[in-house]
Design an enzyme around this catalytic site. Structure first.
Site, mmCIF file in Angstrom:
data_model
loop_
_atom_site.group_PDB
_atom_site.id
_atom_site.type_symbol
_atom_site.label_atom_id
_atom_site.label_comp_id
_atom_site.label_asym_id
_atom_site.label_seq_id
_atom_site.Cartn_x
_atom_site.Cartn_y
_atom_site.Cartn_z
ATOM 1 N N ASP A 151 0.168 -4.250 -3.468
ATOM 2 C CA ASP A 151 1.179 -3.519 -2.701
ATOM 3 C C ASP A 151 1.075 -2.006 -2.877
ATOM 4 O O ASP A 151 1.979 -1.276 -2.496
ATOM 5 C CB ASP A 151 2.588 -3.988 -3.065
ATOM 6 C CG ASP A 151 2.899 -3.829 -4.562
ATOM 7 O OD1 ASP A 151 2.074 -3.234 -5.282
ATOM 8 O OD2 ASP A 151 3.961 -4.310 -4.989
ATOM 9 N N GLU B 8 9.570 3.063 -2.247
ATOM 10 C CA GLU B 8 9.036 3.084 -0.886
ATOM 11 C C GLU B 8 10.142 2.917 0.148
ATOM 12 O O GLU B 8 11.151 2.246 -0.110
ATOM 13 C CB GLU B 8 8.027 1.946 -0.700
ATOM 14 C CG GLU B 8 6.843 2.031 -1.631
ATOM 15 C CD GLU B 8 6.019 0.757 -1.650
ATOM 16 O OE1 GLU B 8 4.795 0.859 -1.867
ATOM 17 O OE2 GLU B 8 6.595 -0.335 -1.473
#
Length: 343
Positions: free
Chosen positions: A227, A56
């Site tokens: 997450d 990410e």
């Protein structure tokens, strides 16, 4: 030249300054930035998912300084000898786009996650809380324990993990630091009587670590394992029965515990509580849930804090990161000067 804090310097800095003083200072920076939340250019992190995990990018800007963090999450990495999470981050000058600061963020993310959790618990946990249950004793657990002691004075811990070696590691690390640790027989046993419950598991699955019948009146739940889409830790009924607080709703709706709920389920943004715009805990019996997925402004704060803290010290190096020819339009000249035979 760009200042760079590598792993060796980050480790030396943390060892010299101490985890708890660093977290206390970082909470100050987090509060400063959360109080100007509306002034930030905000976006959900940009994920690249694979069968083995996720990579990410997490960007944020206040108009003067831009920050991003590169971070991965690969739950099976420890079985292959790798860290579950690694990261690095950059600060840049918005005016000219030049990077100004670069840092490892594997250690720094652990610190900022602990600092964020404790900052929020200071707002939401019952006054006088003394005991925290930790479900999951992986790499984040010691930082959580130290953060909650630094900010809330928590010294009594009840822990549970499906991996006995992880629990042994945790006890070995924190008991010499003055914590009173009880190793529970299961998650239900761990949360019994706790004021605060932190869940920090790594498995990227729709797991149910806690069920609604385990939750006692007045608990504050610090759910930090979520997450990504498809990963949860809490029974959805816990969320429906409690009051849910989040960082950035567009991201949490996709990645957090509330991905299990209706799209319009009630939530409160934590920056509004910090700013005094909305109430936090309303009573000693209210169950509060911090559905934390980690947001880029927290990394912005952490990077700012380290940048300022290491200024004037020997905890950084200077890296020649920017190609900067005397004539901005003659980039090729740098190459030509280094290798005359090319021209």
């Amino acid at each position: 030249m760009v200042r760079f804090v590598d792993v060796a310097n980050m480790t030396r800095w943390i060892a010299e300054q101490g985890v708890e003083p660093i977290i206390t200072g970082m909470v100050d920076y987090l509060e400063q930035d959360f109080l100007r939340w509306e002034s930030f250019d905000k976006t959900s992190r940009v994920p690249s998912h694979s069968a083995s995990g996720v990579i990410e990018l997490m960007p944020a800007s206040d108009g003067d300084t831009y920050a991003f963090k590169y971070v991965n999450g690969h739950p099976l990495n420890p079985t292959r000898g790798f860290q579950t999470v690694t990261a690095f981050g950059v600060l840049a000058n918005v005016d000219n786009g030049y990077p100004t600061f670069w840092s490892e963020m594997t250690l720094l993310t652990a610190l900022r996650t602990g600092a964020t959790s404790a900052m929020v618990a200071k707002l939401l946990a019952r006054p006088g809380s003394t005991t925290m249950a930790l479900i999951g004793t992986g790499t984040q657990s010691e930082f959580q324990a130290l953060a909650f002691r630094a900010i809330l004075g928590i010294t009594q811990l009840r822990v549970w993990d499906t991996d006995p070696a992880a629990m042994e590691k945790f006890v070995r690390n924190v008991e010499p630091l003055g914590f009173d640790v009880v190793v529970a027989t299961d998650a239900r046993d761990a949360v019994r009587g706790a004021d605060i419950v932190t869940t920090c598991t790594a498995d990227k699955a729709n797991a149910t670590i806690l069920t609604a019948d385990m939750i006692e009146p007045g608990m504050h739940l610090n759910s930090i394992g979520g997450d990504c889409p498809g990963k949860t830790e809490l029974d959805a009924e816990i969320l429906r029965n409690g009051t849910v607080f989040v960082e950035f709703p567009p991201q949490t709706r996709v990645e957090g515990e509330i991905q299990q709920l209706e799209a319009d389920s009630p939530i409160t943004e934590i920056w509004q509580v910090l700013a005094g715009q909305v109430a936090g805990r309303a009573s000693d019996t209210q169950v509060t849930v911090f559905d934390s997925v980690g947001f880029a402004i927290e990394d912005f704060s952490a990077l700012r804090y380290v940048r300022d803290a290491v200024d004037g010290t020997d905890f950084f190096e200077e890296v020649d990161l920017i190609a900067d020819p005397a004539d901005p339009k003659d980039l090729f000249g740098l190459v030509a000067a280094a290798a005359p035979a090319l021209v």
